[in-house]
Design a protein around this motif. Structure first.
Motif, PDB file in Angstrom:
ATOM      1  N   ARG A   4       1.854 -16.556  -0.659  1.00 19.27           N
ATOM      2  CA  ARG A   4       1.717 -15.792  -1.908  1.00 19.27           C
ATOM      3  C   ARG A   4       2.676 -16.364  -2.947  1.00 19.27           C
ATOM      4  O   ARG A   4       3.683 -16.976  -2.602  1.00 19.27           O
ATOM      5  CB  ARG A   4       2.047 -14.316  -1.671  1.00 19.27           C
ATOM      6  CG  ARG A   4       0.855 -13.529  -1.152  1.00 19.27           C
ATOM      7  CD  ARG A   4       1.201 -12.070  -0.990  1.00 19.27           C
ATOM      8  NE  ARG A   4       0.016 -11.310  -0.619  1.00 19.27           N
ATOM      9  CZ  ARG A   4      -0.770 -10.661  -1.494  1.00 19.27           C
ATOM     10  NH1 ARG A   4      -0.475 -10.631  -2.773  1.00 19.27           N
ATOM     11  NH2 ARG A   4      -1.839 -10.016  -1.075  1.00 19.27           N
ATOM     12  N   LYS A  38      -9.109 -12.480   1.790  1.00 20.65           N
ATOM     13  CA  LYS A  38     -10.103 -11.459   2.185  1.00 20.65           C
ATOM     14  C   LYS A  38     -11.393 -11.553   1.374  1.00 20.65           C
ATOM     15  O   LYS A  38     -12.349 -10.852   1.632  1.00 20.65           O
ATOM     16  CB  LYS A  38      -9.490 -10.061   2.086  1.00 20.65           C
ATOM     17  CG  LYS A  38      -8.975  -9.697   0.724  1.00 20.65           C
ATOM     18  CD  LYS A  38      -8.239  -8.358   0.773  1.00 20.65           C
ATOM     19  CE  LYS A  38      -7.525  -8.035  -0.519  1.00 20.65           C
ATOM     20  NZ  LYS A  38      -6.458  -8.994  -0.865  1.00 20.65           N
ATOM     21  N   GLY A  40       0.665  -7.256   5.060  1.00 18.75           N
ATOM     22  CA  GLY A  40      -0.685  -6.675   5.030  1.00 18.75           C
ATOM     23  C   GLY A  40      -1.727  -7.734   5.390  1.00 18.75           C
ATOM     24  O   GLY A  40      -2.637  -7.486   6.193  1.00 18.75           O
ATOM     25  N   ASN A  41      -1.570  -8.919   4.830  1.00 15.03           N
ATOM     26  CA  ASN A  41      -2.517 -10.002   5.127  1.00 15.03           C
ATOM     27  C   ASN A  41      -2.407 -10.458   6.586  1.00 15.03           C
ATOM     28  O   ASN A  41      -3.413 -10.788   7.208  1.00 15.03           O
ATOM     29  CB  ASN A  41      -2.272 -11.201   4.208  1.00 15.03           C
ATOM     30  CG  ASN A  41      -2.388 -10.835   2.736  1.00 15.03           C
ATOM     31  OD1 ASN A  41      -1.481 -11.073   1.946  1.00 15.03           O
ATOM     32  ND2 ASN A  41      -3.521 -10.215   2.368  1.00 15.03           N
ATOM     33  N   ASP A  99      10.027 -10.598  -2.558  1.00 10.84           N
ATOM     34  CA  ASP A  99       9.366  -9.367  -3.012  1.00 10.84           C
ATOM     35  C   ASP A  99       7.916  -9.260  -2.537  1.00 10.84           C
ATOM     36  O   ASP A  99       7.321  -8.187  -2.587  1.00 10.84           O
ATOM     37  CB  ASP A  99       9.295  -9.361  -4.551  1.00 10.84           C
ATOM     38  CG  ASP A  99      10.657  -9.193  -5.148  1.00 10.84           C
ATOM     39  OD1 ASP A  99      11.594  -8.917  -4.372  1.00 10.84           O
ATOM     40  OD2 ASP A  99      10.787  -9.365  -6.380  1.00 10.84           O
ATOM     41  N   LEU A 100       7.335 -10.390  -2.159  1.00 12.17           N
ATOM     42  CA  LEU A 100       5.915 -10.387  -1.794  1.00 12.17           C
ATOM     43  C   LEU A 100       5.710 -10.166  -0.307  1.00 12.17           C
ATOM     44  O   LEU A 100       4.573 -10.097   0.172  1.00 12.17           O
ATOM     45  CB  LEU A 100       5.288 -11.729  -2.203  1.00 12.17           C
ATOM     46  CG  LEU A 100       5.417 -12.059  -3.689  1.00 12.17           C
ATOM     47  CD1 LEU A 100       4.983 -13.488  -3.968  1.00 12.17           C
ATOM     48  CD2 LEU A 100       4.556 -11.101  -4.519  1.00 12.17           C
ATOM     49  N   LYS A 101       6.818 -10.041   0.435  1.00  9.45           N
ATOM     50  CA  LYS A 101       6.706 -10.000   1.900  1.00  9.45           C
ATOM     51  C   LYS A 101       5.860  -8.828   2.393  1.00  9.45           C
ATOM     52  O   LYS A 101       5.018  -9.002   3.276  1.00  9.45           O
ATOM     53  CB  LYS A 101       8.116  -9.950   2.514  1.00  9.45           C
ATOM     54  CG  LYS A 101       8.101 -10.030   4.018  1.00  9.45           C
ATOM     55  CD  LYS A 101       9.498 -10.207   4.564  1.00  9.45           C
ATOM     56  CE  LYS A 101       9.833  -9.075   5.509  1.00  9.45           C
ATOM     57  NZ  LYS A 101      11.185  -9.216   6.064  1.00  9.45           N
ATOM     58  N   SER A 102       6.051  -7.642   1.811  1.00 11.74           N
ATOM     59  CA  SER A 102       5.319  -6.496   2.353  1.00 11.74           C
ATOM     60  C   SER A 102       3.811  -6.696   2.174  1.00 11.74           C
ATOM     61  O   SER A 102       3.014  -6.350   3.047  1.00 11.74           O
ATOM     62  CB  SER A 102       5.784  -5.194   1.704  1.00 11.74           C
ATOM     63  OG  SER A 102       5.576  -5.297   0.328  1.00 11.74           O
ATOM     64  N   ARG A 103       3.422  -7.315   1.043  1.00 13.61           N
ATOM     65  CA  ARG A 103       1.984  -7.545   0.851  1.00 13.61           C
ATOM     66  C   ARG A 103       1.472  -8.640   1.799  1.00 13.61           C
ATOM     67  O   ARG A 103       0.351  -8.590   2.284  1.00 13.61           O
ATOM     68  CB  ARG A 103       1.696  -7.888  -0.607  1.00 13.61           C
ATOM     69  CG  ARG A 103       1.684  -6.602  -1.435  1.00 13.61           C
ATOM     70  CD  ARG A 103       1.017  -6.796  -2.747  1.00 13.61           C
ATOM     71  NE  ARG A 103       2.005  -7.276  -3.709  1.00 13.61           N
ATOM     72  CZ  ARG A 103       1.700  -7.823  -4.880  1.00 13.61           C
ATOM     73  NH1 ARG A 103       0.441  -7.969  -5.226  1.00 13.61           N
ATOM     74  NH2 ARG A 103       2.631  -8.193  -5.701  1.00 13.61           N
ATOM     75  N   LEU A 104       2.355  -9.620   2.064  1.00 11.34           N
ATOM     76  CA  LEU A 104       1.965 -10.681   2.997  1.00 11.34           C
ATOM     77  C   LEU A 104       1.786 -10.107   4.401  1.00 11.34           C
ATOM     78  O   LEU A 104       0.871 -10.499   5.136  1.00 11.34           O
ATOM     79  CB  LEU A 104       3.034 -11.790   3.009  1.00 11.34           C
ATOM     80  CG  LEU A 104       2.584 -13.089   3.652  1.00 11.34           C
ATOM     81  CD1 LEU A 104       1.704 -13.891   2.691  1.00 11.34           C
ATOM     82  CD2 LEU A 104       3.769 -13.953   4.057  1.00 11.34           C
ATOM     83  N   GLU A 149      -4.343  -8.060   8.637  1.00 12.67           N
ATOM     84  CA  GLU A 149      -5.794  -8.278   8.532  1.00 12.67           C
ATOM     85  C   GLU A 149      -6.250  -9.400   9.479  1.00 12.67           C
ATOM     86  O   GLU A 149      -7.294  -9.305  10.118  1.00 12.67           O
ATOM     87  CB  GLU A 149      -6.171  -8.675   7.089  1.00 12.67           C
ATOM     88  CG  GLU A 149      -6.093  -7.536   6.083  1.00 12.67           C
ATOM     89  CD  GLU A 149      -5.912  -8.023   4.641  1.00 12.67           C
ATOM     90  OE1 GLU A 149      -5.584  -7.180   3.787  1.00 12.67           O
ATOM     91  OE2 GLU A 149      -6.073  -9.238   4.377  1.00 12.67           O
ATOM     92  N   GLY A 183      -3.660 -13.310  -0.708  1.00 15.02           N
ATOM     93  CA  GLY A 183      -4.399 -12.185  -1.288  1.00 15.02           C
ATOM     94  C   GLY A 183      -5.878 -12.488  -1.436  1.00 15.02           C
ATOM     95  O   GLY A 183      -6.728 -11.593  -1.354  1.00 15.02           O
TER      96      GLY A 183
END
Ligand code: AGP
Length: 608
Positions: free
Chosen positions: A471, A502, A530-531, A523-528, A534, A499
Motif C-alpha cells: 500500500r 479485491k 484486512g487485505n 499508518d496503512l498497516k491496519s488496512r493491509l 482476505e 487495496g
C-alpha cells in the motif's frame, strides 16, 4: 566507482605494462577514461585520455612509459564530465605529485577556493584535484611525503581510496582508504595496491586488507600501515587468497548481482553525497512547473512511482509517471513550455526514454535527469542532472541503482518541500537525518537476512506464480519485487496495490497461492492486515516483509522476513525492496538460471 592501481617493482621492471594489464582487470569498475603516471630519473610521466582502456592505449600507448613505480586509474565520472583534463591521475602545480582517487570529496569546493586563494592553479573540474595541491602545500612546509598525504586526508570530507607518488620520494607509493575499497598485494621485492584483488592476482596471491581510515606506505620490500587519524602504526600479516580472477571480480560472490546487492550500503552513502546545489536547482525548476511528468522504463519507473507519493506528501505537488514508450500517446498533446519532465534512467541510454525526452524537448518542456552514467545521452539532453554515484552495475537486474534512485528522489522531494515551504525547517532536518540513516539500516538488514531468504526461496521456488501486494509508497516496492522475480526466475507474477487486489486479482487466489505482502509498521498497516485476512480466507500462503518482531503481522503470516525497526515510513521502499531482490536472486539460482544474464534482456535497452 572507479578502479585504482599502483605498483612499486624491482628496479629492472617497468611499471607501465603492469598498470595497463591491471587496469584491464578493473575496467568493470569504470570505463569512461583512463590514465597512468610513473616516476623515472626525477621526472613524472603522465598519460591519460577519454575512452575505454583499449581505445586510449591505441592512441597513446599506455605501455610506453619509463620507471618501475607508478599508479593508474580507470574512471567512472562523478565530479566533472568524462574529458581528458578530468581523467586521473591529477597532479600538483609543479607536476611533481600524481594522485588517483576513487570516491567523492564532499568539501572540494571550499578546499579549492582556499587553495586557489593561495595561488594554486587547477587544471580539472574534479573533486580529486584538491588532494595533490593540499599535499604540495604540506610538503613545502617540510613534512615528509607520507605525512603530507596524511595531513591532506585529514582535511577532506567524503569517501576515498587514493594512491599517490612524488618525484621527491621516488621509491614510495602512499595509499589510503575511507569508505572506498582498497587492497594491497604483497609480492617478492614488489608491492601492489588496487581497488580490487583481480588487478594484482597474476602477480601475487598474498593480500593485505586495509581497514577503514588506514593508509599504507609501500616500498619495494615492505608495507607499513598507519591509522590516518592518529598516525599510529598498525601491524597486520598478509593472507593468501585462492580466488580465480573471475571470483575476485565478483568480490568472492558467485554472481555480480549478489555483489551489487551487498554494495548497497556504500552505494546509498555515495548517493547521499550528491551536491545540494543540483537539488536546489531542480527544486526551483520543479516548484515553477505547471505540469510535472516523471519519465522512465522498468525498475526506474518504480523509483518514479515512489517519487510521486513523496512529492505530494512532502511538497504538496502533483506529478505523474509516464512509461517512456507510452509518453507521447499518453501526454503528447498536453506537453508544453510549462511542463517539466524528470527522466530517470540508470544507464542514461534507454532508447524509449531518450526518444520521449527528445519529443518533450521539441514541445518546449524542460528536461531534468537522474542517471548513474555521467556523460550518457541523458546528461547531455537534461538542463540539470543528478548523478547517482552507484558505480557500474554489471548484472542486468537493477538493484543498487534502484535503491539509490529512490534515495535521490526522496532527497529531491525534501528539497522541493523546502522550496515550497510546505514543511518546517525542523521537519526538514529530521527527514534528512532519517534519510542519512538508511545506509545503516540496509547494512544491518543485509547482515541478518540472507540465510532466511535462501530458506524461503528453497521452500517456494517451484510455485507457478506469485503476487506482490503493498500500500502507499510500497505499491512501488511490490511492483519492483515482481519485476525482479519475473526477469530472473521467469516466474509469471503479479503486483498490485493491496487495496485494488479485491477488484480482480482475488479471483486467482486459491489454496497455497503465495502472496508476498510488503508490510511496514506504518499508518496503512491496519488496512493491509484486512487485505492479508482476505487472502488468508481463500487459502493463500502469506509471506510478509515486516518490521523486526512485529508479532501482530507475524502471527498472521505463514512466513516472514524481518526488516530493522525505526525506519521513517517515507523511506521504507529503499529498505523493504532488498529482501525481494535477494528472494528473486535465490529463486533464480535454485531454478538453474544465471541471474546476471537473464534471457532476452540487456542491461541497457537501446532499441525502441
Ligand atoms: C531492471 O532490473 C531491468 N533491467 C530494466 O527494467 C531496467 O530498469 C530498464 O530497462 C530501465 O533501464 P534504465 O534505468 O537504464 O533506463
Amino acid at each position: 566507482m572507479c578502479g585504482i592501481f599502483g605498483c612499486i617493482l624491482d628496479g629492472g621492471d617497468r611499471a607501465a605494462p603492469i598498470i595497463h594489464s591491471a587496469l584491464n582487470q578493473l575496467e568493470y569498475r569504470g570505463y569512461d577514461s583512463v590514465g597512468e603516471a610513473t616516476i623515472h630519473s626525477g621526472h613524472l610521466y603522465v598519460k591519460k585520455d577519454v575512452g575505454k582502456i583499449s581505445e586510449v592505449h591505441s592512441s597513446v600507448n599506455l605501455d610506453d612509459m619509463p620507471g618501475s613505480v607508478g599508479i593508474g586509474h580507470t574512471r567512472w565520472a562523478t565530479h566533472g564530465a568524462p574529458t581528458q583534463k578530468n581523467a586521473h591521475p591529477h597532479t600538483d602545480c609543479q607536476e611533481k605529485i600524481a594522485l588517483v582517487h576513487n570516491g567523492i570529496i564532499q568539501n572540494f569546493a571550499e578546499l579549492r577556493k582556499e587553495l586557489e586563494g593561495r595561488g594554486h592553479l587547477f587544471k580539472s573540474n574534479t573533486d580529486t584535484e584538491v588532494m595533490p595541491h593540499l599535499i604540495e602545500d604540506y610538503f613545502k612546509e617540510g613534512l615528509s611525503f607520507s605525512e603530507s598525504v596524511r595531513r591532506a586526508l585529514l582535511r577532506v570530507k567524503g569517501s576515498y581510496a587514493i594512491a599517490a607518488i612524488s618525484v621527491d620520494d621516488p621509491n614510495t607509493i602512499i595509499c589510503a582508504r575511507k569508505e572506498s575499497p582498497l587492497v594491497i598485494g604483497v609480492g617478492k621485492s614488489a608491492n601492489y595496491l588496487a581497488s580490487d584483488i583481480p588487478a594484482f592476482l597474476p602477480m601475487t596471491k598474498m593480500v593485505l586488507f586495509l581497514e577503514e581510515e588506514e593508509m599504507a606506505v609501500l616500498k619495494r620490500d615492505e608495507v607499513t600501515i598507519f591509522n590516518i587519524g592518529s598516525g599510529d602504526q598498525t601491524k597486520r600479516d598478509p593472507m593468501r587468497i585462492e580466488w580465480t580472477v573471475e571470483m575476485a571480480q565478483k568480490g568472492g560472490k558467485p554472481h555480480f548481482m549478489l555483489k551489487e546487492i551487498a554494495e548497497q550500503p556504500l552505494a546509498l552513502q555515495n548517493a547521499l553525497r550528491g551536491e545540494l546545489i543540483y537539488y536546489n536547482l531542480m527544486a526551483t525548476i520543479l516548484a515553477k512547473a505547471r505540469n510535472i511528468i516523471l519519465l522512465a522504463c522498468g525498475t526506474s519507473s518504480h523509483a518514479c512511482i515512489v517519487a510521486t507519493y513523496l512529492f505530494s506528501k512532502l511538497a504538496h505537488v502533483n506529478s505523474s509517471v509516464s512509461i517512456a514508450s507510452e509518453f507521447m500517446e499518453q501526454f503528447g498533446n498536453s506537453v508544453d513550455e510549462g511542463t517539466v519532465v524528470l527522466a530517470v534512467s540508470q544507464s542514461g541510454e534507454t532508447a524509449d526514454t531518450l526518444s520521449a525526452i527528445r519529443s518533450a524537448k521539441d514541445k518546449g518542456a524542460t528536461i531534468l535527469g537522474i542517471t548513474n552514467v555521467m556523460g550518457s545521452s541523458l546528461t547531455r539532453l537534461a538542463s540539470v542532472y543528478i548523478g547517482q554515484n552507484s558505480g557500474p552495475e554489471i548484472a542486468v537486474a537493477a538493484t543498487k541503482t534502484f535503491t539509490s534512485q529512490v534515495l535521490i528522489l526522496s532527497k529531491l522531494a525534501i528539497a522541493l518541500a523546502e522550496k515550497r515551504g510546505t514543511i518546517r525547517s525542523d521537519e526538514i532536518d529530521s527527514l534528512m537525518t532519517d534519510l542519512g540513516r538508511i545506509p545503516w539500516y540496509v547494512k544491518k538488514e543485509l547482515e541478518s537476512n540472507d540465510e532466511k531468504i535462501k530458506r524461503l526461496a528453497a521452500k517456494y521456488r517451484d510455485r507457478f506464480s506469485f503476487c506482490f501486494l503493498g500500500r502507499g509508497l510500497n505499491v512501488a516496492t511490490a511492483l519492483e519485487g515482481r519485476l525482479k522475480l519475473l526477469e530472473l526466475a521467469y516466474t509469471p507474477s503479479l503486483a498490485y496495490s493491496a487495496g485494488e487486489s479485491k477488484h480482480g486479482f482475488i479471483a486467482l487466489v486459491n489454496e497455497n497461492y503465495p502472496v508476498i505482502f510488503i508490510a511496514p509498521n506504518d499508518d496503512l498497516k491496519s488496512r493491509l492486515i484486512g487485505n492479508i485476512m482476505e487472502m488468508k480466507a481463500r487459502g493463500a500462503d502469506i509471506i510478509a516483509i515486516t518490521e523486526e518482531k512485529d508479532k501482530e503481522l507475524q502471527t498472521l503470516a505463514d512466513d516472514w522476513i524481518e526488516v530493522p525497526k525505526g525506519i521513517n515510513p517515507l523511506f521504507t521502499p529503499i529498505v523493504y525492496a532488498i529482501p525481494l531482490q535477494l528472494f528473486a536472486y535465490h529463486v533464480s539460482v535454485m531454478r538453474g538460471h544465471d541471474p546476471d544474464r537473464p534471457r532476452n534482456l540487456a542491461k541497457s535497452v537501446t532499441v525502441e
